[in-house]
Design a protein around this motif. Structure first.
Motif, PDB file in Angstrom:
ATOM      1  N   SER A   1      -4.574  -3.028  -5.253  1.00 27.16           N
ATOM      2  CA  SER A   1      -5.624  -2.855  -4.244  1.00 27.16           C
ATOM      3  C   SER A   1      -5.565  -3.907  -3.154  1.00 27.16           C
ATOM      4  O   SER A   1      -6.310  -3.814  -2.171  1.00 27.16           O
ATOM      5  N   ASN A   2      -4.683  -4.910  -3.282  1.00 24.41           N
ATOM      6  CA  ASN A   2      -4.691  -5.995  -2.302  1.00 24.41           C
ATOM      7  C   ASN A   2      -3.314  -6.295  -1.702  1.00 24.41           C
ATOM      8  O   ASN A   2      -3.100  -7.353  -1.138  1.00 24.41           O
ATOM      9  N   ILE A   3      -2.375  -5.354  -1.818  1.00 21.63           N
ATOM     10  CA  ILE A   3      -1.087  -5.471  -1.142  1.00 21.63           C
ATOM     11  C   ILE A   3      -1.010  -4.397  -0.063  1.00 21.63           C
ATOM     12  O   ILE A   3      -1.157  -3.203  -0.354  1.00 21.63           O
ATOM     13  N   TYR A   4      -0.783  -4.845   1.161  1.00 22.18           N
ATOM     14  CA  TYR A   4      -0.716  -3.919   2.298  1.00 22.18           C
ATOM     15  C   TYR A   4       0.680  -3.957   2.916  1.00 22.18           C
ATOM     16  O   TYR A   4       1.363  -4.983   2.903  1.00 22.18           O
ATOM     17  N   TYR A   5       1.073  -2.812   3.458  1.00 16.49           N
ATOM     18  CA  TYR A   5       2.344  -2.722   4.179  1.00 16.49           C
ATOM     19  C   TYR A   5       2.088  -2.011   5.503  1.00 16.49           C
ATOM     20  O   TYR A   5       1.611  -0.876   5.527  1.00 16.49           O
ATOM     21  N   ASN A   6       2.351  -2.721   6.581  1.00 18.88           N
ATOM     22  CA  ASN A   6       2.087  -2.209   7.933  1.00 18.88           C
ATOM     23  C   ASN A   6       0.648  -1.713   8.083  1.00 18.88           C
ATOM     24  O   ASN A   6       0.384  -0.664   8.679  1.00 18.88           O
ATOM     25  N   GLY A   7      -0.267  -2.484   7.508  1.00 16.48           N
ATOM     26  CA  GLY A   7      -1.694  -2.203   7.675  1.00 16.48           C
ATOM     27  C   GLY A   7      -2.273  -1.170   6.725  1.00 16.48           C
ATOM     28  O   GLY A   7      -3.475  -0.907   6.757  1.00 16.48           O
TER      29      GLY A   7
ATOM     30  N   SER B   1       1.873 -13.410  -4.280  1.00 13.72           N
ATOM     31  CA  SER B   1       2.865 -12.337  -4.209  1.00 13.72           C
ATOM     32  C   SER B   1       3.754 -12.458  -2.982  1.00 13.72           C
ATOM     33  O   SER B   1       4.934 -12.123  -3.019  1.00 13.72           O
ATOM     34  N   MET B   2       3.195 -12.948  -1.875  1.00 15.81           N
ATOM     35  CA  MET B   2       3.949 -12.984  -0.628  1.00 15.81           C
ATOM     36  C   MET B   2       4.744 -14.271  -0.443  1.00 15.81           C
ATOM     37  O   MET B   2       5.291 -14.507   0.641  1.00 15.81           O
ATOM     38  N   VAL B   3       4.818 -15.097  -1.480  1.00 15.91           N
ATOM     39  CA  VAL B   3       5.696 -16.265  -1.411  1.00 15.91           C
ATOM     40  C   VAL B   3       6.800 -16.155  -2.451  1.00 15.91           C
ATOM     41  O   VAL B   3       7.483 -17.118  -2.761  1.00 15.91           O
ATOM     42  N   ALA B   4       6.995 -14.941  -2.981  1.00 13.92           N
ATOM     43  CA  ALA B   4       8.019 -14.737  -3.998  1.00 13.92           C
ATOM     44  C   ALA B   4       9.420 -14.745  -3.404  1.00 13.92           C
ATOM     45  O   ALA B   4      10.392 -14.955  -4.109  1.00 13.92           O
ATOM     46  N   THR B   5       9.505 -14.509  -2.098  1.00 17.22           N
ATOM     47  CA  THR B   5      10.804 -14.505  -1.443  1.00 17.22           C
ATOM     48  C   THR B   5      10.617 -14.914   0.011  1.00 17.22           C
ATOM     49  O   THR B   5       9.544 -15.347   0.414  1.00 17.22           O
TER      50      THR B   5
ATOM     51  N   LYS C   1       1.447  -7.817   3.392  1.00 18.74           N
ATOM     52  CA  LYS C   1       0.337  -8.773   3.427  1.00 18.74           C
ATOM     53  C   LYS C   1      -0.437  -8.679   2.116  1.00 18.74           C
ATOM     54  O   LYS C   1      -0.656  -7.589   1.589  1.00 18.74           O
ATOM     55  N   VAL C   2      -0.825  -9.833   1.581  1.00 24.98           N
ATOM     56  CA  VAL C   2      -1.684  -9.859   0.406  1.00 24.98           C
ATOM     57  C   VAL C   2      -3.067 -10.332   0.857  1.00 24.98           C
ATOM     58  O   VAL C   2      -3.184 -11.268   1.646  1.00 24.98           O
ATOM     59  N   THR C   3      -4.101  -9.669   0.372  1.00 26.11           N
ATOM     60  CA  THR C   3      -5.473 -10.014   0.741  1.00 26.11           C
ATOM     61  C   THR C   3      -6.231 -10.495  -0.497  1.00 26.11           C
ATOM     62  O   THR C   3      -5.724 -10.441  -1.619  1.00 26.11           O
ATOM     63  N   ASP C   4      -7.449 -10.959  -0.266  1.00 25.98           N
ATOM     64  CA  ASP C   4      -8.269 -11.557  -1.314  1.00 25.98           C
ATOM     65  C   ASP C   4      -8.426 -10.616  -2.508  1.00 25.98           C
ATOM     66  O   ASP C   4      -8.987  -9.531  -2.402  1.00 25.98           O
TER      67      ASP C   4
END
Length: 489
Positions: A126-132, A159-163, A172-175
């Motif tokens: 529920s908190n991983i977005y791709y191109n909005g 999650s967004m610092v894994a690579t 984008k990862v959100t709260d």
């Protein structure tokens, strides 16, 4: 006539009460943080897990099977396929849902989107977005014996610092807590019971299952992962029951729910270990695929690539709480290769010990599975110290960001306030100059505590595993490193 009507009326009330008060039993099998280890002989094995779940399903209709993330990275035979081999096996295992963990992004965003398309089970977050837009489904609803089960996925904030950023362009990862709260508000209008399939864990001070439950009411069950810390019999936090099967396919979680009037009235968790599977015959299709994958990779992984005069300590509990010789030697290899003043690596990258003697390529990859390049950054003495000080904010800290060093020594004085405990700091035998700019080498993936914001000066396209192999072969008479950090309490 009145008497007949009265009897009929009473009978209808009785039948209605039975229907309304119907008890439903639901069993949830769950895994998490397998990191591909179901192919490893030291685990239960994917084949036996599949056979057990299938046998249980043959006798019980109300069954769900979840994985709470970190499946596609960690074992050499998985990493050589960039995670695809593990997905192919999971497609045979009968999973009903999967939540993406941080390590599932190591190969990049495109790879996990391709996995989602190829999977025969839904990816949830529920908190991983791709191109909005949502990269994965935020939730699904399954109906089990008339009871609607809402399953919401949530991924960790790292999650967004894994690579590298370039491999996660558009993501984008959100709260995590806010997004779950939003989805619970939506799903509770459609479902009777709410399950969170989470990759959050219990140890992150900012976002963890405790804070999630305290902030978001209405969650019945959390099937969790991320911290690799099993919960033997599950635990109750307020009105929410939380389970976690640990790591590396060492256990299969089995959660039994009793549901009455479409409400959970009891939850019982059992972790099934190797002893529970000793009489289980592995699933034929899964086992055949595992053997095929192993055979394809055996020539590469079984090759001896170096010889160690001593064991390199890489066990999780040690590399995340103090300096070890695996961390020291790897940092030495990075520093020599790049010509940097200082080199650092972190506990999260060090996954296993490497025993003394001849070492195969597969064993090196098991210890150092991550494939991102080594980089250099220009950092002041103060920036380097600020980065390392986080290790010592508490006396008994365990953190994936624990820093192993090369080219520097220091003392940690716990009688001093947090943030200023590093003293007698030396870089290459000279007192550190806080204002001087030093060249620091590290893996590109290191991202915590502001280091990711520091510009990359040079990139070296060599993995940690290859760095170690080359370094040991160049220094066959290497000595066990002396301690670089002195603890004063």
């Amino acid at each position: 006539m009145k008497k007949i009507f009265f009897v009929f009326f009473v009978l209808m009330i009785f039948i209605g009460g039975i229907i309304y008060g119907k008890e439903v039993k639901l069993t949830i099998f769950h895994t998490n943080d397998t990191h591909g280890r179901g192919l490893d002989d030291n685990s239960i094995g994917y084949g036996k897990v599949t056979a057990y779940v299938n046998q249980y399903r043959a006798l019980n209709k109300n069954v769900l099977f979840f994985d709470a993330g970190d499946a596609f990275n960690g074992l050499p035979v998985i990493d050589l396929s960039l995670g695809r081999a593990n997905l192919d096996i999971m497609n045979l295992m009968g999973y009903d849902a999967f939540t993406a963990g941080n390590a599932d992004f190591v190969q990049g965003g495109k790879q996990i989107l391709d996995f989602q398309k190829a999977a025969n089970f839904p990816f949830l977050s529920s908190n991983i977005y791709y191109n909005g837009k949502y990269a994965f489904k935020p939730y699904i609803i399954k109906e089990i014996d008339g009871v609607k089960i809402g399953i919401i996925g949530v991924s960790p904030m790292n999650s967004m610092v894994a690579t590298t950023d370039s491999k996660l362009e558009g993501f984008k990862v959100t709260d995590a807590i806010k997004e779950v709260e939003k989805q619970v508000g939506i799903v509770k209008k459609k479902a009777d019971i709410i399950i969170i399939l989470a990759h959050l864990g219990k140890t992150d001070p900012e976002v963890n299952v405790q804070k999630l439950v305290e902030t978001v009411p209405g969650i019945d069950i959390i099937v969790d992962g991320h911290d690799h810390v099993l919960i033997k019999e599950g635990m109750k936090i307020k009105d929410t029951f939380v389970v976690n099967a640990g790591q590396y396919n060492e256990y299969l979680g089995m959660l039994e729910l009793r549901i009455e009037n479409k409400k959970v009235i009891s939850a019982k968790e059992k972790l099934l270990g190797t002893e529970d599977f000793k009489n289980i015959q592995a699933d034929k299709n899964v086992e055949e695929m595992i053997q095929k994958i192993k055979k394809e990779n055996d020539l590469i992984l079984s090759k001896t690539v170096m010889t160690l005069p001593f064991t390199l300590e890489g066990r999780r509990e040690f590399v995340r709480s103090g300096q070890t010789n695996l961390g020291s030697v790897l940092a030495d290899a990075e520093r020599e290769y790049t010509g940097a003043d200082v080199s650092i690596t972190v506990g999260a990258f060090l996954r296993e010990s490497i025993e003394a003697g001849p070492v195969t390529y597969g064993k090196v990859l098991s210890a150092l599975p991550f494939t991102l390049p080594t980089v250099t950054r220009n950092m002041t003495g103060k920036q380097i110290v600020d980065f390392i000080e986080h290790n010592y904010k508490e006396e008994k800290i365990i953190t994936p960001a624990y820093t192993h060093v090369s080219g520097m020594t220091f003392t940690v004085d716990f009688s001093r306030p947090a943030g200023s405990r590093m003293v007698n700091i030396m870089i290459n035998g000279k007192p550190i100059n806080m204002n001087k700019t030093y060249v620091l080498a590290c893996n590109e993936q290191i991202s915590d505590f502001g280091i990711r914001d520091t510009k990359i000066e040079k990139t070296y396209d060599i993995t940690m595993a290859q760095l170690l192999i080359d370094y040991i072969n160049k220094h066959p008479d290497i000595k066990n490193p002396e301690n670089r950090v002195t603890i004063k309490k």
